[in-house]
Design a protein around this motif. Structure first.
Motif, PDB file in Angstrom:
ATOM      1  N   GLU A   1      -7.857   5.569   1.809  1.00  7.14           N
ATOM      2  CA  GLU A   1      -8.786   5.837   3.102  1.00  7.14           C
ATOM      3  C   GLU A   1      -8.011   6.332   4.307  1.00  7.14           C
ATOM      4  O   GLU A   1      -6.834   6.435   4.243  1.00  7.14           O
ATOM      5  CB  GLU A   1      -9.223   4.445   3.607  1.00  7.14           C
TER       6      GLU A   1
ATOM      7  N   ALA B   1       0.976  -1.235   0.137  1.00  7.05           N
ATOM      8  CA  ALA B   1      -0.032   0.060  -0.243  1.00  7.05           C
ATOM      9  C   ALA B   1       0.829   1.305  -0.102  1.00  7.05           C
ATOM     10  O   ALA B   1       1.996   1.108   0.207  1.00  7.05           O
ATOM     11  CB  ALA B   1      -0.827   0.089   1.288  1.00  7.05           C
TER      12      ALA B   1
ATOM     13  N   ARG C   1      -6.088   0.056  11.675  1.00 12.80           N
ATOM     14  CA  ARG C   1      -7.248  -0.302  11.635  1.00 12.80           C
ATOM     15  C   ARG C   1      -7.942   0.796  10.565  1.00 12.80           C
ATOM     16  O   ARG C   1      -7.548   2.044  10.767  1.00 12.80           O
ATOM     17  CB  ARG C   1      -8.281  -0.135  12.734  1.00 12.80           C
ATOM     18  N   GLN C   2      -8.968   0.217   9.509  1.00 12.50           N
ATOM     19  CA  GLN C   2      -9.364   1.242   8.630  1.00 12.50           C
ATOM     20  C   GLN C   2     -10.554   2.079   9.226  1.00 12.50           C
ATOM     21  O   GLN C   2     -11.386   1.492   9.936  1.00 12.50           O
ATOM     22  CB  GLN C   2      -9.801   0.498   7.362  1.00 12.50           C
TER      23      GLN C   2
ATOM     24  N   TRP D   1      -6.924   5.792   7.934  1.00  6.96           N
ATOM     25  CA  TRP D   1      -6.628   4.539   8.798  1.00  6.96           C
ATOM     26  C   TRP D   1      -6.011   4.970  10.025  1.00  6.96           C
ATOM     27  O   TRP D   1      -5.513   6.115  10.204  1.00  6.96           O
ATOM     28  CB  TRP D   1      -5.584   3.656   8.091  1.00  6.96           C
TER      29      TRP D   1
ATOM     30  N   THR E   1     -14.233   4.278   4.511  1.00  9.41           N
ATOM     31  CA  THR E   1     -14.585   3.276   3.575  1.00  9.41           C
ATOM     32  C   THR E   1     -15.348   3.827   2.213  1.00  9.41           C
ATOM     33  O   THR E   1     -16.380   3.547   1.950  1.00  9.41           O
ATOM     34  CB  THR E   1     -15.509   2.063   4.003  1.00  9.41           C
TER      35      THR E   1
ATOM     36  N   SER F   1      -4.045   5.801   3.516  1.00 10.57           N
ATOM     37  CA  SER F   1      -3.552   4.547   2.910  1.00 10.57           C
ATOM     38  C   SER F   1      -4.280   3.951   1.832  1.00 10.57           C
ATOM     39  O   SER F   1      -5.394   3.963   1.809  1.00 10.57           O
ATOM     40  CB  SER F   1      -3.295   3.398   4.040  1.00 10.57           C
ATOM     41  N   THR F   2      -3.677   3.287   0.847  1.00 11.40           N
ATOM     42  CA  THR F   2      -4.421   2.475  -0.162  1.00 11.40           C
ATOM     43  C   THR F   2      -4.361   1.175  -0.029  1.00 11.40           C
ATOM     44  O   THR F   2      -4.775   0.147  -1.036  1.00 11.40           O
ATOM     45  CB  THR F   2      -3.742   2.441  -1.505  1.00 11.40           C
ATOM     46  N   GLU F   3      -4.348   0.494   1.396  1.00 12.02           N
ATOM     47  CA  GLU F   3      -4.491  -0.711   1.607  1.00 12.02           C
ATOM     48  C   GLU F   3      -5.579  -1.546   1.308  1.00 12.02           C
ATOM     49  O   GLU F   3      -5.632  -2.643   1.064  1.00 12.02           O
ATOM     50  CB  GLU F   3      -4.159  -0.875   3.003  1.00 12.02           C
ATOM     51  N   SER F   4      -6.654  -0.813   1.357  1.00 12.04           N
ATOM     52  CA  SER F   4      -7.891  -1.460   0.933  1.00 12.04           C
ATOM     53  C   SER F   4      -8.381  -1.441  -0.498  1.00 12.04           C
ATOM     54  O   SER F   4      -9.515  -1.880  -1.139  1.00 12.04           O
ATOM     55  CB  SER F   4      -9.042  -0.534   1.734  1.00 12.04           C
ATOM     56  N   GLY F   5      -7.405  -0.522  -1.334  1.00 13.12           N
ATOM     57  CA  GLY F   5      -7.865  -0.472  -2.552  1.00 13.12           C
ATOM     58  C   GLY F   5      -7.998   0.849  -2.987  1.00 13.12           C
ATOM     59  O   GLY F   5      -7.895   1.468  -4.143  1.00 13.12           O
ATOM     60  N   ASP F   6      -8.988   1.772  -2.032  1.00 10.31           N
ATOM     61  CA  ASP F   6      -9.213   2.921  -2.179  1.00 10.31           C
ATOM     62  C   ASP F   6      -8.164   3.729  -1.165  1.00 10.31           C
ATOM     63  O   ASP F   6      -7.603   3.203  -0.354  1.00 10.31           O
ATOM     64  CB  ASP F   6     -10.473   3.395  -1.849  1.00 10.31           C
TER      65      ASP F   6
END
Length: 320
Positions: free
Chosen positions: A227, A202, A239-240, A229, A243, A220-225
């Motif tokens: 967001e 990420a 923790r995110q 964290w 969303t 962070s781009t850890e989820s794909g977008d």
């Protein structure tokens, strides 16, 4: 360096104010929010003041002149709330400037050909940390520098092999968190040590210490977008919090640590520090850039930068 193409797009978004969404999806245009209850008997009334206007008007058309060389951005409050430090191209190159919280008494703190940006006051208000990218002694360098708040005694404290970005002082003033190569790092100023806090695929940016120093909010781009964290200050328990489709950037904690303000889809948003009660504070225009929010030390104001007036300026959202 992670995902070079994405990094270039991300930096272009910040510099130009253009919205870049990586993932298709629907979103609802945020509505202005009035009277958000905040601990400490505060509410957000929605009143916004432009405190440092560098707007230029074309004499023939009467329209605003969009000139990046006039931009003022990245505001950061002094601990006593009386001053705001920011970066600007007022004098030609991108330098660090200081003004009082009403937008007056401007003072230029740095003046060379390097790019200097993202300034941040130390917790005691005596020093200002910032990013510097440019030629030093004939060599192009990247680093984190510190200068006294009166503009004296400038020195480099972290030398980076590539751009180090988005600085945050720890509440005790002993450490600075920053982003390097898409990861969050921490520099111990007393021990002259550096520690990597995130390490993955990420892109992690914009670290911000909580008032008690126990947590760090970041993008962070850890989820794909992209967001918001939060993690422990040692890099654990990530923790995110958001969303949403789009870019959630630049988190900043309220002085009591109960709320986080951030920019999202070109507006300023606020949420509780656990990610609940997410609400938009501005609703100007999807293509009007608003970013880099910074909560005042007494919790009564939020400074941010926006190009609503034609150039990028420092604005204040008043709370009561």
């Amino acid at each position: 360096m992670k995902v070079l193409g994405y990094s270039i797009i991300f930096i272009f978004f910040l510099a130009s104010g253009c919205l870049v969404a990586e993932k298709k999806g629907e979103f609802t245009t945020p509505q202005p929010v009035l009277n958000i209850s905040i601990p400490g008997n505060l509410s957000i009334a929605g009143e916004i003041q432009l405190i440092n206007d560098t707007l230029k008007i074309d004499n023939e058309t009467g329209e605003p002149v969009f000139n990046e060389s006039l931009d003022d951005k990245d505001p950061s409050w002094s601990p006593d709330g009386n001053w705001i430090v920011f970066d600007s191209k007022k004098a030609g190159s991108q330098d660090i400037w200081l003004m009082d919280s009403s937008g007056n008494n401007l003072k230029q703190l740095t003046s060379d050909d390097s790019t200097e940006q993202s300034p941040s006051f130390s917790p005691d208000g005596k020093k200002i940390a910032f990013e510097r990218h440019g030629y030093t002694s004939g060599k192009y360098t990247h680093g984190i520098w510190i200068i006294d708040s009166n503009g004296e005694n400038i020195k480099e404290v972290v030398n980076c092999e590539e751009n180090c970005m988005s600085l945050s002082w720890s509440p005790d003033g002993n450490r600075i968190a920053y982003s390097l190569g898409g990861n969050i790092w921490e520099a111990d100023l007393n021990k002259n040590l550096r520690k990597q806090l995130t390490n993955g695929t990420a892109i992690d940016l914009y670290p911000s210490y909580s008032p008690d120093g126990k947590r760090i909010a970041y993008s962070s781009t850890e989820s794909g977008d992209t967001e918001i964290w939060v993690m422990d200050s040692d890099g654990g328990s990530r923790r995110q919090l958001t969303t949403r489709v789009g870019l959630d950037l630049s988190p900043s904690w309220s002085p009591d640590g109960n709320w986080i303000v951030f920019s999202s889809l070109s507006d300023i948003w606020v949420m509780k520090s656990d990610g609940t009660e997410q609400k938009a504070l501005t609703d100007w225009n999807l293509f009007v850039t608003k970013g880099n929010p910074s909560w005042s030390p007494d919790g009564s104001k939020i400074a941010f930068d926006s190009n609503k007036a034609g150039t990028r300026d420092v604005w204040i959202l008043l709370l009561k």
